[in-house]
Motif scaffolding. Structure first.
Motif, mmCIF file in Angstrom:
data_model
loop_
_atom_site.group_PDB
_atom_site.id
_atom_site.type_symbol
_atom_site.label_atom_id
_atom_site.label_comp_id
_atom_site.label_asym_id
_atom_site.label_seq_id
_atom_site.Cartn_x
_atom_site.Cartn_y
_atom_site.Cartn_z
ATOM 1 N N ARG A 98 0.842 -1.207 0.000
ATOM 2 C CA ARG A 98 0.000 0.000 0.000
ATOM 3 C C ARG A 98 0.877 1.258 0.000
ATOM 4 N N GLN A 99 2.012 1.186 0.697
ATOM 5 C CA GLN A 99 2.940 2.322 0.657
ATOM 6 C C GLN A 99 3.526 2.495 -0.753
ATOM 7 N N ASP A 100 3.788 1.366 -1.396
ATOM 8 C CA ASP A 100 4.303 1.455 -2.779
ATOM 9 C C ASP A 100 3.276 2.133 -3.681
ATOM 10 N N VAL A 101 1.991 1.812 -3.490
ATOM 11 C CA VAL A 101 0.961 2.433 -4.316
ATOM 12 C C VAL A 101 0.910 3.929 -4.074
ATOM 13 N N ARG A 102 1.075 4.330 -2.839
ATOM 14 C CA ARG A 102 1.093 5.764 -2.555
ATOM 15 C C ARG A 102 2.296 6.434 -3.239
ATOM 16 N N ARG A 103 3.401 5.708 -3.331
ATOM 17 C CA ARG A 103 4.546 6.239 -4.074
ATOM 18 C C ARG A 103 4.177 6.418 -5.555
ATOM 19 N N PHE A 104 3.539 5.401 -6.109
ATOM 20 C CA PHE A 104 3.160 5.503 -7.516
ATOM 21 C C PHE A 104 2.265 6.729 -7.747
ATOM 22 N N LEU A 105 1.291 6.919 -6.864
ATOM 23 C CA LEU A 105 0.380 8.057 -7.015
ATOM 24 C C LEU A 105 1.144 9.376 -6.895
ATOM 25 N N ARG A 106 2.078 9.423 -5.949
ATOM 26 C CA ARG A 106 2.817 10.662 -5.745
ATOM 27 C C ARG A 106 3.687 10.998 -6.950
ATOM 28 N N PHE A 107 4.258 9.981 -7.551
ATOM 29 C CA PHE A 107 5.201 10.228 -8.645
ATOM 30 C C PHE A 107 4.526 10.372 -10.001
ATOM 31 N N LEU A 108 3.203 10.357 -10.052
ATOM 32 C CA LEU A 108 2.531 10.643 -11.321
ATOM 33 C C LEU A 108 2.867 12.050 -11.821
ATOM 34 N N GLY A 109 3.235 12.939 -10.902
ATOM 35 C CA GLY A 109 3.587 14.300 -11.291
ATOM 36 C C GLY A 109 5.075 14.556 -11.342
ATOM 37 N N ASP A 110 5.887 13.508 -11.339
ATOM 38 C CA ASP A 110 7.340 13.687 -11.362
ATOM 39 C C ASP A 110 7.774 14.370 -12.666
ATOM 40 N N PRO A 111 8.795 15.220 -12.611
ATOM 41 C CA PRO A 111 9.229 15.905 -13.837
ATOM 42 C C PRO A 111 9.902 14.981 -14.856
ATOM 43 N N HIS A 112 10.311 13.785 -14.455
ATOM 44 C CA HIS A 112 11.008 12.872 -15.362
ATOM 45 C C HIS A 112 10.018 11.878 -15.974
ATOM 46 N N GLU A 113 10.000 11.817 -17.303
ATOM 47 C CA GLU A 113 9.060 10.923 -17.989
ATOM 48 C C GLU A 113 9.225 9.463 -17.585
ATOM 49 N N PRO A 114 10.447 8.899 -17.456
ATOM 50 C CA PRO A 114 10.557 7.498 -17.048
ATOM 51 C C PRO A 114 9.924 7.227 -15.682
ATOM 52 N N VAL A 115 9.991 8.208 -14.781
ATOM 53 C CA VAL A 115 9.388 8.023 -13.457
ATOM 54 C C VAL A 115 7.864 7.986 -13.582
ATOM 55 N N ARG A 116 7.285 8.929 -14.311
ATOM 56 C CA ARG A 116 5.831 8.931 -14.503
ATOM 57 C C ARG A 116 5.373 7.631 -15.166
ATOM 58 N N TYR A 117 6.152 7.176 -16.127
ATOM 59 C CA TYR A 117 5.796 5.947 -16.840
ATOM 60 C C TYR A 117 5.801 4.746 -15.894
ATOM 61 N N GLU A 118 6.846 4.606 -15.088
ATOM 62 C CA GLU A 118 6.912 3.472 -14.162
ATOM 63 C C GLU A 118 5.840 3.592 -13.080
ATOM 64 N N ALA A 119 5.487 4.828 -12.693
ATOM 65 C CA ALA A 119 4.411 4.998 -11.713
ATOM 66 C C ALA A 119 3.085 4.507 -12.279
ATOM 67 N N VAL A 120 2.818 4.821 -13.550
ATOM 68 C CA VAL A 120 1.583 4.341 -14.193
ATOM 69 C C VAL A 120 1.588 2.817 -14.275
ATOM 70 N N LEU A 121 2.723 2.223 -14.639
ATOM 71 C CA LEU A 121 2.786 0.760 -14.718
ATOM 72 C C LEU A 121 2.589 0.130 -13.338
ATOM 73 N N GLY A 122 3.129 0.760 -12.314
ATOM 74 C CA GLY A 122 2.921 0.237 -10.964
ATOM 75 C C GLY A 122 1.454 0.257 -10.569
ATOM 76 N N LEU A 123 0.763 1.346 -10.912
ATOM 77 C CA LEU A 123 -0.677 1.417 -10.623
ATOM 78 C C LEU A 123 -1.444 0.371 -11.429
ATOM 79 N N ARG A 124 -1.000 0.123 -12.645
ATOM 80 C CA ARG A 124 -1.672 -0.898 -13.450
ATOM 81 C C ARG A 124 -1.531 -2.276 -12.796
ATOM 82 N N ARG A 125 -0.375 -2.543 -12.199
ATOM 83 C CA ARG A 125 -0.216 -3.821 -11.507
ATOM 84 C C ARG A 125 -1.211 -3.929 -10.355
ATOM 85 N N TRP A 126 -1.416 -2.822 -9.629
ATOM 86 C CA TRP A 126 -2.394 -2.832 -8.537
ATOM 87 C C TRP A 126 -3.800 -3.102 -9.076
#
Length: 499
Positions: free
Chosen positions: A423-451
């Motif tokens: 659940r903490q990892d999911v909160r990380r994914f949500l937080r990093f949806l607004g990260d300035p780096h595209e690879p971070v936003r992309y991995e955050a979306v993929l993490g949410l998709r796994r959830w």
């Protein structure tokens, strides 16, 4: 001065005593004259000065009168001066001349001593789509100039259905010499190999290393035991690194202990060293493993070869593999670090021993933060190593590197609703949806998709996270847009929304 006056001037100057004036006049007639002036140009083709004859050839090409070109260009293509020959070739091509005397003249120039003339002749024959002289054309495969043999190879391919061309290429592959034979072997279709086995076996002893290399490449596809035995023998006597590398790669899938002694001397070579290490890794014997360890520890061995040894040591999974590789994670050689990481990836994938897991997890997690050259290689080695997750989570929260943060996020599961860490990892994914780096936003979306895939619902969190995801569906990055759109669809109607 009007055109008529210009023409009259050029006609007078074409008979001037100075060659330079005659050259200028012929050029002018080529630009301004008409068909009625062709006789002046054909007459100039017999001028004693090469520069004038070259100008006449060029002007005939510009004038655009094929009949006049047919009259004199074939003889000019055989002129004693290479500049004249070249200009005549260009003019004949420009006029589209394709009658037998012209084609024969082009064919004769395939053996011209001047490289530029050979190139022009090849280009002319290519424009006509004919080989000219199959023997002379195939011989150009051995030309030392890449501009020549490259064009010859292209024309041979264009004319590959010509019977004379096929016959000559096969003859050169059987009996040719040096680079011509090597390139003929390279050009032959695969189905020709069986009928050439005897010639190819002879090619393994050819003095030219490229011939031996091409012969080996073809014979490695032949499954006959006697052929494979001859290839193993060729490896033991080969002295050229590129040819040896071909043999080592081709024979590397054979668990033939007799190959060990033939492979070991090549471990110190930057070209043949990596395939030699792979062959020893496939053998997997105690002797092979000893040679790999010795080469890995020898700093005089090239980095790429040591890297291959490290990878094979990891793939072998012997008791000392972890302890051999971990100290080399911080080696200054980029190639070696890459091989070490690949070796550790093999070890993790195949299952570490209990006492190895924590040391490897600590070392790799620390390495993820300190080796910008191999971030994703390190990430791959960490995949599935649960003992590293606490350090990876800290790294995701604290690193200044967007690439490292993206790699760390990709290692977090976030798919078990009953696990507080998930659940903490999911909160990380949500937080990093607004990260300035595209690879971070992309991995955050993929993490949410796994959830979403694991739990059938959008994770709990503020509504504005879905709005942010909707905005990402319009991101400039194609992969991020696709991932966000898929996630919105997967968590859309019929799924629970964010709570």
């Amino acid at each position: 001065m009007g055109v008529d006056h210009q023409i009259a001037f050029f006609l007078r100057e074409s008979a001037a005593p100075e060659p330079e004036r005659r050259v200028a006049a012929l050029k002018g007639l080529g630009r301004r004259g008409g068909a009625e002036h062709a006789p002046v140009l054909t007459g100039a083709a017999a001028d004693p000065e090469p520069s004038v004859r070259a100008a006449a050839a060029r002007a005939l090409g510009r004038l655009g009168v094929p009949e006049a070109g047919r009259e004199v260009l074939p003889s000019l293509m055989g002129d004693a001066d290479p500049g004249v020959r070249s200009r005549a070739c260009v003019a004949a091509t420009r006029l589209g001349l394709d009658d037998p005397p012209v084609v024969e003249a082009f064919a004769g120039l395939l053996s011209d001593p001047d490289r530029h003339v050979r190139i022009v002749a090849l280009e002319a024959l290519a424009a006509l789509g004919v080989p000219g002289d199959a023997t002379a054309l195939t011989a150009l495969l051995g030309d030392p100039d890449p501009s020549v043999w490259g064009r010859a190879r292209t024309l041979l391919y264009v004319c590959k259905d010509d019977e004379a061309v096929r016959t000559e290429v096969i003859r050169t592959a059987r009996e040719g010499a040096g680079a011509a034979r090597a390139r003929a072997l390279e050009e032959l279709p695969r189905q020709c190999t069986e009928r050439l086995v005897d010639a190819l076996l002879d090619g393994l002893r050819d003095p030219h290393p490229r011939v031996r290399l091409q012969a080996a490449r073809r014979l490695l596809r032949v499954e006959q035991p006697q052929v494979q035995d001859r290839l193993a023998e060729a490896l033991r006597t080969e002295r050229d690194p590129e040819a040896a590398a071909v043999l080592l790669r081709g024979l590397g899938d054979r668990a033939d202990g007799r190959l060990c002694d033939a492979a070991v001397p090549w471990l110190r070579d930057p070209v043949a060293g990596p395939p030699a290490a792979r062959l020893l890794g496939v053998l997997g014997t105690d002797a092979a493993a000893t040679h790999l360890r010795t080469a890995l520890a020898d700093r005089t061995v090239p980095g790429r070869a040591r890297a291959a040894c490290a990878t094979e040591i990891g793939a072998g999974g012997r008791w000392d593999a972890v302890w051999l590789l971990l100290p080399l994670l911080d080696d200054p050689d980029d190639d070696l670090r890459a091989g070490v990481l690949d070796g550790l990836e093999h070890l993790v994938e195949n299952g570490l021993r209990l006492w190895e897991r924590h040391p490897v997890a600590r070392a790799l997690a620390a390495h993820l933060a300190t080796d910008p050259r191999h971030v994703w290689r390190t990430r791959n080695a960490l995949w599935g190593l649960t003992q590293a997750l606490p350090a990876v989570r800290r790294l995701a929260d604290t690193t200044d590197s967007g690439e490292v943060r993206a790699a760390a996020l990709s290692l977090l599961d976030g798919d078990d609703a009953t696990d507080e860490h998930a659940r903490q990892d999911v909160r990380r994914f949500l937080r990093f949806l607004g990260d300035p780096h595209e690879p971070v936003r992309y991995e955050a979306v993929l993490g949410l998709r796994r959830w979403v895939d694991a739990n059938g619902s959008w994770p709990p969190g503020p509504e504005h996270h879905r709005d942010r995801l909707t905005a990402l569906a319009g991101d400039p990055s194609p992969r991020l847009r696709a991932a966000a759109t898929d996630l919105l669809a997967a968590s859309g109607p019929g799924r629970s929304g964010p709570g």
